[in-house]
Design a protein around this motif. Sequence first.
Motif, PDB file in Angstrom:
ATOM      1  N   LEU A   1       0.612  -1.254  -0.057  1.00 41.41           N
ATOM      2  CA  LEU A   1      -0.072  -0.058  -0.058  1.00 41.41           C
ATOM      3  C   LEU A   1       0.913   1.138   0.032  1.00 41.41           C
ATOM      4  O   LEU A   1       0.511   2.315  -0.434  1.00 41.41           O
ATOM      5  N   GLN A   2       1.936   1.088   0.731  1.00 36.29           N
ATOM      6  CA  GLN A   2       2.894   2.386   0.799  1.00 36.29           C
ATOM      7  C   GLN A   2       3.611   2.531  -0.751  1.00 36.29           C
ATOM      8  O   GLN A   2       3.659   3.768  -0.882  1.00 36.29           O
ATOM      9  N   VAL A   3       3.731   1.540  -1.329  1.00 36.71           N
ATOM     10  CA  VAL A   3       4.416   1.830  -2.807  1.00 36.71           C
ATOM     11  C   VAL A   3       3.395   2.431  -3.459  1.00 36.71           C
ATOM     12  O   VAL A   3       3.786   3.253  -4.447  1.00 36.71           O
ATOM     13  N   ARG A   4       2.196   2.052  -3.494  1.00 34.09           N
ATOM     14  CA  ARG A   4       1.239   2.718  -4.467  1.00 34.09           C
ATOM     15  C   ARG A   4       0.954   4.052  -3.961  1.00 34.09           C
ATOM     16  O   ARG A   4       0.658   5.045  -4.904  1.00 34.09           O
ATOM     17  N   MET A   5       1.212   4.395  -2.671  1.00 27.14           N
ATOM     18  CA  MET A   5       1.112   5.886  -2.053  1.00 27.14           C
ATOM     19  C   MET A   5       1.900   6.761  -3.040  1.00 27.14           C
ATOM     20  O   MET A   5       1.983   7.682  -3.226  1.00 27.14           O
ATOM     21  N   GLU A   6       3.344   6.258  -2.783  1.00 32.28           N
ATOM     22  CA  GLU A   6       4.459   6.716  -3.145  1.00 32.28           C
ATOM     23  C   GLU A   6       4.571   6.944  -4.754  1.00 32.28           C
ATOM     24  O   GLU A   6       4.882   8.071  -5.409  1.00 32.28           O
ATOM     25  N   LEU A   7       4.065   5.878  -5.557  1.00 34.46           N
ATOM     26  CA  LEU A   7       3.991   6.015  -6.808  1.00 34.46           C
ATOM     27  C   LEU A   7       3.008   7.112  -7.616  1.00 34.46           C
ATOM     28  O   LEU A   7       3.036   7.912  -8.302  1.00 34.46           O
TER      29      LEU A   7
ATOM     30  N   GLY B   1      14.716  14.536 -14.158  1.00 29.60           N
ATOM     31  CA  GLY B   1      13.731  14.091 -13.288  1.00 29.60           C
ATOM     32  C   GLY B   1      13.585  12.344 -13.449  1.00 29.60           C
ATOM     33  O   GLY B   1      13.593  11.865 -12.201  1.00 29.60           O
ATOM     34  N   MET B   2      13.750  11.917 -14.683  1.00 28.84           N
ATOM     35  CA  MET B   2      13.382  10.205 -14.803  1.00 28.84           C
ATOM     36  C   MET B   2      14.949   9.781 -13.923  1.00 28.84           C
ATOM     37  O   MET B   2      14.804   8.663 -13.379  1.00 28.84           O
TER      38      MET B   2
ATOM     39  N   GLY C   1      15.027   4.213  -6.589  1.00 34.48           N
ATOM     40  CA  GLY C   1      13.945   3.142  -6.598  1.00 34.48           C
ATOM     41  C   GLY C   1      14.697   1.992  -5.449  1.00 34.48           C
ATOM     42  O   GLY C   1      15.647   1.968  -5.027  1.00 34.48           O
ATOM     43  N   ASP C   2      13.659   1.416  -4.838  1.00 38.13           N
ATOM     44  CA  ASP C   2      14.113   0.430  -3.852  1.00 38.13           C
ATOM     45  C   ASP C   2      14.921  -0.479  -4.311  1.00 38.13           C
ATOM     46  O   ASP C   2      15.973  -0.846  -3.739  1.00 38.13           O
ATOM     47  N   ASP C   3      14.709  -0.966  -5.507  1.00 35.75           N
ATOM     48  CA  ASP C   3      15.661  -1.940  -6.146  1.00 35.75           C
ATOM     49  C   ASP C   3      17.410  -1.672  -6.394  1.00 35.75           C
ATOM     50  O   ASP C   3      18.251  -2.021  -6.168  1.00 35.75           O
TER      51      ASP C   3
ATOM     52  N   PHE D   1       9.914  -3.452  -0.244  1.00 33.63           N
ATOM     53  CA  PHE D   1       9.907  -2.043  -0.768  1.00 33.63           C
ATOM     54  C   PHE D   1       8.876  -1.366  -0.140  1.00 33.63           C
ATOM     55  O   PHE D   1       7.776  -1.901   0.162  1.00 33.63           O
ATOM     56  N   THR D   2       9.327  -0.196  -0.187  1.00 34.11           N
ATOM     57  CA  THR D   2       8.145   0.806   0.263  1.00 34.11           C
ATOM     58  C   THR D   2       7.855   1.973  -0.823  1.00 34.11           C
ATOM     59  O   THR D   2       7.164   2.919  -0.491  1.00 34.11           O
ATOM     60  N   HIS D   3       8.923   2.170  -1.779  1.00 37.45           N
ATOM     61  CA  HIS D   3       8.790   3.353  -2.570  1.00 37.45           C
ATOM     62  C   HIS D   3       8.528   2.750  -4.116  1.00 37.45           C
ATOM     63  O   HIS D   3       8.159   3.738  -5.004  1.00 37.45           O
ATOM     64  N   GLY D   4       8.624   1.687  -4.441  1.00 39.40           N
ATOM     65  CA  GLY D   4       8.703   1.139  -5.683  1.00 39.40           C
ATOM     66  C   GLY D   4       9.988   1.079  -6.450  1.00 39.40           C
ATOM     67  O   GLY D   4      11.083   1.413  -5.925  1.00 39.40           O
ATOM     68  N   THR D   5       9.945   0.402  -7.419  1.00 42.24           N
ATOM     69  CA  THR D   5      11.232  -0.124  -8.285  1.00 42.24           C
ATOM     70  C   THR D   5      11.460   1.235  -9.178  1.00 42.24           C
ATOM     71  O   THR D   5      10.743   2.118  -9.484  1.00 42.24           O
ATOM     72  N   SER D   6      12.712   1.257  -9.798  1.00 43.76           N
ATOM     73  CA  SER D   6      13.239   2.360 -10.691  1.00 43.76           C
ATOM     74  C   SER D   6      12.388   2.456 -11.746  1.00 43.76           C
ATOM     75  O   SER D   6      11.976   3.398 -12.184  1.00 43.76           O
ATOM     76  N   GLU D   7      11.870   1.037 -12.080  1.00 45.75           N
ATOM     77  CA  GLU D   7      11.210   1.040 -13.488  1.00 45.75           C
ATOM     78  C   GLU D   7       9.681   1.996 -13.228  1.00 45.75           C
ATOM     79  O   GLU D   7       9.144   2.503 -14.014  1.00 45.75           O
TER      80      GLU D   7
END
Length: 271
Positions: A208-214, A239-240, A247-249, A264-270
């Motif tokens: 859920l936290q990953v989705r919030m960050e994205l 920016g990219m 990214g977490d990875d 993971f809490t923020h999502g991957t780089s991709e």
Amino acid sequence: MDWRGRRRSSNIEDRRGDNIASAGAGGALLLRFIPMLLGTRTGRWILGIGVLVVLGGKMLGIDLLPLLLGGGQTVSQQSQRPLSPAEQELSEFVSVVLADTETTWHQIFQSIGRQYQEPTLVLFSNRVQSACGTASSAVGPFYCPADGGIYLDTSFYDVMQQQLGAGGDFARLYVVAHEYGHHIQNLTGLASQVRSLQQRSPRDANALQVRMELQADCYAGVWAGKNSDLIERGDLEEGMEAAAAIGDDAISERMGGRASPESFTHGTSEQ
């Protein structure tokens, strides 16, 4: 980015010139020995006697604590230092970015018949006190829903450029716009809904936290899309690169560890 000469926000609080003084040398030495004293029976007796002496002095109107801390300088004493030209310019840059985000989200909220509340952005060095508690620069930029404040230790920009290879004005802008996205989530009530879901289902808390960050990233993109007059060649790439670098990875691999998606809490780089 062509940001100079644009409107600046007044919702910015610069605390980088505030230095919270630490205890004197005697105080530092005393604090270092406390764990050792607690480890022995004799040490605990010494600490107990010390507390009684200090309390007894207080009852007699004598404050012995400054003497123990060394030199009478207390931990709450503050001093001011002047900001460097580079720090002042960075403050101007952030205030321009903040002003543009305010304009953007005022227009969006007005279009859906909602009233908008502007956040305050606090610049700090080393550590800061917010309604969410005391935080150090190690935490990185963060949003505090309790006081509606965005908190940014500007040294994080140095870390981005020197350690993550993500420099440039647009990368700096992205950081502010992302935290601003968390403010939007707070105003819409989504943040509180997610916190409630996380409490009911701890197993899904990270996802859920990953989705919030994205989504906060997406809101940063909304700002960029509505302020294309600011954007110059190479800005979007900056920016990219910044998004990919945190990214977490990417962070896991940089630290020599194994990428573990469940943590993971923020999502991957991709992403």
